[in-house]
Each structure stands twice: as structure tokens, then as C-alpha cells.
Write a protein that holds these residues in place. Structure first.
Motif, PDB file in Angstrom:
ATOM      1  N   THR A  10       0.948  -1.288   0.506  1.00 48.59           N
ATOM      2  CA  THR A  10      -0.038   0.090   0.369  1.00 48.59           C
ATOM      3  C   THR A  10       0.701   1.305   0.193  1.00 48.59           C
ATOM      4  N   ARG A  13       2.061   1.832  -3.876  1.00 48.08           N
ATOM      5  CA  ARG A  13       0.789   2.234  -4.534  1.00 48.08           C
ATOM      6  C   ARG A  13       0.670   4.328  -4.217  1.00 48.08           C
ATOM      7  N   THR A 131      -2.324   0.603 -10.976  1.00 45.50           N
ATOM      8  CA  THR A 131      -1.843   0.304  -9.991  1.00 45.50           C
ATOM      9  C   THR A 131      -3.458   0.546  -8.708  1.00 45.50           C
TER      10      THR A 131
END
Length: 481
Positions: A10, A13, A131
Motif C-alpha cells: 500500500t 502504491r 496501480t
């Protein structure tokens, strides 16, 4: 289509989002950052008014004409690879432009910036899509990405003013280099490759004809400042029209067209694209003369000129959320008719400028009214670009909307420059403040006429129930221009 995750955690990202948003910022602000610097660049390099115009036109034209091809290359050759190549090339072109010793160097560098922007912009959007494939994170990511795109023009005006006033106009180009270095390193470390599967053929014939046709058309309008009846003026304009007609013929026959004609032949979408081109002509072409008036006639410093242009962006930012809330209730048609009409009033107010007039009374009201009108227009335009689009055409429709914005800007600027030259007496060498104001006023009136035509387009083309006009599903339209 492959949808490999671009980052595995996470936190990674969100760092990808930061990097891609910086890319989007660079693409958008480079459409405006040089505007504030142009008066000093013109003096420094001895540019003619036509060469000054091409510093802006070269970027917008190359970007708009090659944006669709850039999206294809990203999908087929690999999005990460295309993104990195585009960023590196953009950085090198920016460095070259900063060292420009004359008009040819600067215009060529700006054209190269546009070419590499046409590679990295669609690649960045595709990487963002894979993504954040779905869910709340996707909505957040696209909201951030779109906000950066919306703020880019304002950032460009202010940053251009700061750099020009406290450093040198060349830093308006060099400033891209450190941003490119950061994003290239981040992209190399964080991004993973993804590409479209299946038969990947490039529409080379379509690419060459549309690029040559648009360039010929823009150049022909530029030559018109020396006379509409000249053989070279007529020749380039006619050649441009014929090449664009040939492009349409090619697209109707190739298996994998650069621009599927079904995307633009839809009545509502076609009208939206025409209006997007007019909006581009106003935002890229028409408002450039505002910067010239503020600095050359009113004597504003570059920084003050950048700040004085901000009410336009602020008005758009204030009105756009209101238009977003109204859109589901009243549908896009009323906004798309009212927006250009309000914007035209703003431009007509700007056309009343005088050589010794005050900013607060002659410029600010027009800027605010123009921004309100454009804010009303941009929101439905973004949505209508995807009306009735099949999922596999959504990327082409989005790219077409962004491309028409840039192409409209380059065509509009060439036409406005011709009108400015005729009204200001440029061809006879007149350069008094009164003559310059006459030219700027004529350009504003021409832009207002363009918006009135856009309102007529909305009346004729934007028809249907509001439920049918607004796209369904999770399509996201991001404005990159």
C-alpha cells in the motif's frame, strides 16, 4: 489487457501516485509556465511575434497530434518503459530549451517537449489505472491526479513569474530537470511493467497524415498575417485540409486505427470534442495575450503578471464543484450552452482594455466572468467525452478529448496571432501601447466569437435525456490540458 500490480504494498502504491502526479504537474504546467516568461525571452533572443507564438504552439501541437500514438506505444511497448523514455526525453528537451541561443533552438526544444509529453502523459495515466484497479483507493488516486492536473496551469503561471523575476526566464525550462530526475528514479524503483495483450499494430500512416495535416493547417494560418491571398498561405491551409481528409479515409480502412471513427462520429461526443477544441483555443491561445498586456502594456513584473492571472483559475476552481453538483440534476446541455455564453461575456469585458486602464476595473472582472464560464463548461465536457463509449474505446475517447484541447489551442493561437497582427498594425511595424492594445482586444473578441460558436454547437449536437448523456459505470475522465 494485462493488469499487473505496479507496486506490491500500500505504501508503495501511494508513492507511485506521488511520482505520477508530479509527472502530470510537469505536463500541464509546461503549457503555461513559459507564457509569463515570453516577453523577456522575446527580448533576450530577439524573437519576432510569430516566433514568440510558435514557442507555445510547438508544444501544444506536438503534444496534441501525437497523444493518441503515445497511448498506443505505452500499451504495446510497455507502460513503464514508455513512461521512463518520455520522462528522460522531456528532461533533455527542457535542458536544451534552457540553453537556447535563438528562435530555432527554443521552438525545436518546445516541440520535443510536446513529443515526449505525448509519450509520458498517457503512460502515466495507464500506470495509475493498473496501480489502483478498483475501490476507494482508486477514487482517491484519481481525485488527487485530477486535482494536480487542474492546479497545473495556475502553478505554471506563478512559478513562471517567480523564476523569471528572481532568476532568469531560462529556469522556466530548467526547472523540469530536477523533477524529471526524481520521477525517473522513483519510477525505476517502484513501477512494474505492464502492456496490452494481443495483436499490436501501429497506425503509422494515420499518425503521419494527422500530424502533417495539423502542422500544415497551423502554419498556413500563421502565414495569413502576411496576407490571406498569398499562394503559400492558401497552399498550406489547403494541404492541411486534404491531409486531414486523407487521415479520416485511412482511419476508416485500417484494422487498428489510431482514432476509431466511431469515437468521434457519435453526435454528442463529436459535439463535445468540437467544444473542447474551442475551449483549448481560449485557454491556451486567447489568454496568452492577457499575459502580454499585463507585462508589456501595464508594466507588471513577471511575478505580478502571474499572480494577476490567477483569478481565472480561482474562478474555475470555485465554479467547477458547483457545476459538478448541478450536472446530475439538470444534465449537461444547459451548462454547455450557458458556460460558453458566460465565458464570451468575460472575453468581451477583457476586450475593453485601454493602454492606461487599471487592472481592477478593466482586467479582473473579465477574468472572473471568463473563469466562471469555463468552470461551467469543463465539467460536462469531461463527462460527455465518454458518453456511449464501449469500454475498449474509453482510452481513445479520453485521449481524443485531451488531444483536441491541445490542437484547438495551437490552431486558435495561430488564428488569434493573425488577427492580432492585423489589428495592431504589426505588419507595418506599429508597436505603440495603443496599437498593441488594439491587437490584444481583437484577439479577445475573436476568442469570444469562438465561444459563441461553441454555444451553438451545444444547442445543435448536445441532445438527449440527461440520463442518456451522462456515462454510467466507473469511467474516469481526467483532464490533462
Amino acid at each position: 489487457m494485462s493488469t499487473l500490480p505496479v507496486a506490491t504494498t500500500t505504501s508503495h502504491r501511494w508513492w507511485v501516485l506521488v511520482s505520477l502526479s508530479l509527472t502530470q504537474l510537469v505536463v500541464v504546467l509546461d503549457g503555461t509556465i513559459v507564457n509569463v516568461a515570453l516577453p523577456q525571452a522575446q527580448v533576450s533572443l530577439g524573437l519576432t511575434d510569430t516566433e514568440r507564438q510558435w514557442v507555445v504552439t510547438a508544444y501544444a501541437l506536438a503534444f496534441g497530434a501525437l497523444l493518441l500514438l503515445g497511448g498506443r506505444i505505452a500499451d504495446y511497448a510497455g507502460r513503464k518503459r514508455t513512461y521512463l523514455v518520455g520522462m528522460i526525453g522531456f528532461g533533455l528537451a527542457s535542458a536544451w530549451g534552457g540553453f537556447a541561443g535563438g528562435a530555432v533552438d527554443l521552438i525545436a526544444a518546445r516541440g520535443l517537449q510536446g513529443i515526449f509529453a505525448a509519450l509520458m502523459a498517457p503512460a502515466a495515466l495507464a500506470l495509475l489505472t493498473v496501480t489502483f484497479p478498483s475501490g476507494r483507493d482508486r477514487n482517491t488516486a484519481f481525485a488527487v491526479f485530477g486535482s494536480v492536473a487542474g492546479a497545473g496551469a495556475a502553478v505554471g503561471l506563478v512559478l513562471g513569474g517567480v523564476l523569471t523575476e528572481f532568476a532568469d526566464w531560462r529556469w522556466c525550462l530548467w526547472v523540469n530537470v530536477p523533477i524529471v530526475i526524481v520521477t525517473v528514479v522513483a519510477g525505476a524503483l517502484l513501477l512494474r511493467e505492464s502492456r496490452a495483450e494481443g495483436d499490436n499494430r501501429y497506425d503509422i500512416a494515420g499518425t503521419l497524415t494527422v500530424a502533417a495535416g495539423l502542422a500544415s493547417l497551423v502554419y498556413g494560418f500563421t502565414l495569413a498575417e502576411n496576407g490571406w491571398a498569398r499562394l503559400d498561405t492558401i497552399g498550406f491551409i489547403v494541404a492541411g485540409v486534404l491531409l486531414l481528409a486523407l487521415f479520416v479515409w485511412i482511419e476508416s480502412r485500417v484494422a487498428q486505427p489510431l482514432l476509431p471513427l466511431r469515437v468521434i462520429l457519435h453526435r454528442v461526443r463529436g459535439g463535445a470534442f468540437l467544444m473542447q477544441a474551442v475551449a483549448g483555443s481560449v485557454m491556451i491561445g486567447g489568454t496568452l495575450y492577457l499575459t502580454f498586456h499585463l507585462q508589456i502594456v501595464l508594466g507588471f513584473s513577471p511575478l505580478l503578471a502571474g499572480l494577476a492571472s490567477l483569478p481565472l483559475t480561482v474562478a474555475i476552481a470555485v465554479v467547477a464543484p458547483i457545476a459538478t453538483k448541478l450536472l446530475p440534476a439538470i444534465g449537461p446541455r444547459p451548462l454547455m450552452i450557458a458556460g460558453p455564453l458566460v465565458g464570451a461575456v468575460g472575453l468581451l469585458l477583457l476586450s475593453r482594455i485601454t493602454p492606461d486602464g487599471a487592472y481592477l476595473t478593466e482586467v479582473l472582472p473579465g477574468l472572473v466572468v471568463l473563469g466562471a464560464g469555463m468552470g461551467m463548461l469543463f465539467v460536462p465536457l469531461q463527462n460527455l467525452a465518454l458518453t456511449g463509449v464501449a469500454p475498449h474505446d474509453a482510452g481513445a475517447a479520453s485521449a481524443t478529448a485531451n488531444a483536441t484541447m491541445q490542437i484547438g489551442g495551437s490552431l486558435g493561437l495561430s488564428i488569434f496571432t493573425t488577427i492580432y497582427a492585423a489589428a495592431s498594425g504589426h505588419a507595418t511595424g506599429a508597436s505603440s501601447p495603443a496599437a498593441l492594445v488594439d491587437g490584444y482586444s481583437a484577439a479577445f473578441v475573436a476568442a469570444a466569437v469562438g465561444l459563441l460558436v461553441a454555444a451553438v454547437v451545444a444547442v445543435v449536437f448536445i441532445r438527449g435525456r440527461k440520463e442518456d448523456l451522462l456515462p454510467s459505470g466507473e469511467h474516469v475522465m481526467v483532464h490533462a490540458g
